[in-house]
Design an enzyme around this catalytic site. Structure first.
Site, PDB file in Angstrom:
ATOM      1  N   GLU B 130      89.780  -6.632  59.272  1.00  0.00           N
ATOM      2  CA  GLU B 130      89.500  -5.203  59.104  1.00  0.00           C
ATOM      3  C   GLU B 130      90.766  -4.451  58.707  1.00  0.00           C
ATOM      4  O   GLU B 130      90.716  -3.493  57.924  1.00  0.00           O
ATOM      5  CB  GLU B 130      88.940  -4.597  60.401  1.00  0.00           C
ATOM      6  CG  GLU B 130      87.502  -4.940  60.706  1.00  0.00           C
ATOM      7  CD  GLU B 130      86.512  -4.392  59.693  1.00  0.00           C
ATOM      8  OE1 GLU B 130      86.316  -5.069  58.669  1.00  0.00           O
ATOM      9  OE2 GLU B 130      85.956  -3.315  59.935  1.00  0.00           O
ATOM     10  N   THR B 183      86.886   5.730  52.578  1.00  0.00           N
ATOM     11  CA  THR B 183      87.197   5.916  53.997  1.00  0.00           C
ATOM     12  C   THR B 183      88.396   6.836  54.184  1.00  0.00           C
ATOM     13  O   THR B 183      88.427   7.668  55.082  1.00  0.00           O
ATOM     14  CB  THR B 183      87.487   4.557  54.671  1.00  0.00           C
ATOM     15  OG1 THR B 183      86.360   3.716  54.465  1.00  0.00           O
ATOM     16  CG2 THR B 183      87.695   4.713  56.161  1.00  0.00           C
TER      17      THR B 183
END
Lengths: 311, 311
Positions: B130, B183
């Site tokens: 991630e 994001t």
């Protein structure tokens, strides 16, 4: 029935990461109120014991009568009732003293009148009394004192109150050093803006605490008992707080926090034995500083206020 | 065993008032990864399907291989493994696309090697991936994709992850409009300081949501699904969001939120029927604005990633 006596327990509000939203009730320690029908119509506070003469008899200032008056108006009751309050709780200690008085008065009066209201429906009247006693109609002492256990006050508008599960074996130690802290002082030290990072940490901790209570996971409860919002500003108002915090963790307690607006500190433990041990530790810390201290070890009360006598 | 295929589900992170700390997994929608022992030592990504050629084959950039590489280093595995990724999830949708890939790869590789690690121990490797995919080693997608259900990430330092109870009958609708949100953009609109009042409201709501999940109290879940911290800034990035929010509540849904960093919106419902109804409502809203939309109705996945084939 002509005379009813009810008990309402002491409570811890601002439970660490549950600042402003979470409270719980303790066993035994609390206030008693006896209510009696009188010939003369109207509400009267006839006797107050255990307050060293500090509480008002004025019906519009005493939290018992303020709460009961609101209830009687709602019920359109026209008769006469006399209130006799016996304080078991020290005033201004952060253990929900005003809440225990008004809740005991409501519980007793409701029974005297033949239980016209459900227990939960008494809450708004106790909140009115809190408004008079503390300047704001908080529910985080009155709700657990009335209902027992851990009580979440999710919202005030509309009022949304939920009882949480209480794990087996959870004990509380209350450490009340002999000095008074004014709630207004205690609120004035709070930052009005919180870093986003801290707001997220606080969210994680309160979520962990609630999950830990439901799962009876003492480890998770312990890890979650961290308040990054109010405690850092408030702990400095209580001498010895940081020392106790460290020592009680070493002794096996789950964690601690400032009860209400202080100066009482609450400590949660996974057994009665540890709760007593950390009580002794806390006494040593305060005595070393020349402060007298009252100590109470108790299970978490799960039934809230209740009637102890009726005639 | 020479070849294992695992599936890992799509996930919703930033679950409303659980911003940055709470995620959950859905059924069916997700990624599949097949891992095979190879003669040649080292790790290789040999095939990627369903990504329209957008994902890297570079072992240090693909989230599958980044995760597996970290795992193999930890296990000191010296042999050869080939990875074949089949994307079922759209990229950049806010449904945990990168997380599903790395988790499926870890689950498959762990089985291929004879399960040397517990499921929960795979989490740190997925978080490393991630970090490569999103710039930060978040756990709120990888943890629910791996473990299933609602997962609370209480803390990162140290990592503290807890599965919460999933109420019977809870359904999710995912509404993925066809545009991408970065994001980084989505984070940049967040206020870095939060009013104390809002931090307390958020605490109350996440506490209520967790209590509602454990108590299977759909009303409490619904009242608690309010994010006062991230949503007000982010909702403006998603056209139609406010309209959907209002319409789905009227239709009986519990509430909604922005999934991850968006643009996917998740809606929680107390039945499959309502979940389908609000799916139709959401489609209408987006179509009216000329936006195509993918819709998924699913129960909450409670088992997380799992092996679907081994040879």
């Amino acid at each position: 029935m002509k005379k009813v006596t009810a008990f309402a327990p002491a409570t811890v509000a601002n439970v660490s990461c549950g600042f402003d939203i979470l409270g719980f009730a303790v066993e035994e320690l609390g206030d008693r109120v006896t209510v009696t029908f009188s010939e003369e119509p109207g509400l009267k506070v006839t006797k107050i014991e255990g307050d060293q003469g500090r509480l008002p008899y004025d019906v519009d200032k005493n939290t018992c009568s303020v709460a009961v008056k609101a209830m009687l108006e709602k019920l359109d009751f026209q008769g006469g009732i006399e209130i006799h309050l016996t304080k078991g709780l020290p005033l201004g200690s952060g253990m929900g003293s005003s809440a225990a008085s008004s809740v005991a008065a409501l519980e007793a009066t409701n029974r005297l009148l033949g239980n016209p209201l459900d227990k939960k429906d008494l809450l708004p009247f106790a909140m009115i009394a809190e408004g008079v006693a503390c300047g704001a109609p908080h529910a985080d002492n009155v709700a657990p004192s009335l209902l027992g256990g851990f009580v979440l006050v999710r919202s005030y508008d509309p009022l949304d109150v939920t009882k949480l599960h209480v794990p087996n074996g959870l004990y509380c130690t209350l450490v009340h050093p002999h000095f008074e802290l004014n709630t207004a002082d205690s609120r004035s030290v709070l930052r009005q803006q919180v870093p986003l990072k801290d707001a997220i940490i606080q969210s994680g901790n309160i979520a962990g605490l609630v999950a830990g209570l439901f799962q009876e996971d003492m480890g998770l409860i312990s890890r979650s008992l961290q308040d990054v919002i109010a405690e850092p500003s408030r702990a400095v108002l209580i001498p010895g707080y940081e020392e106790i915090k460290e020592a009680i963790k070493e002794a096996g307690a789950l964690g601690c926090g400032i009860s209400g607006s202080g100066p009482t500190t609450f400590i949660l433990s996974p057994s009665r034995e540890i709760a007593h041990k950390v009580s002794d530790i806390s006494q040593e810390v305060f005595n070393k500083m020349g402060l007298e201290v009252d100590l109470y070890v108790s299970a978490v009360n799960i039934r809230g206020a209740y009637v102890i006598n009726e005639e």
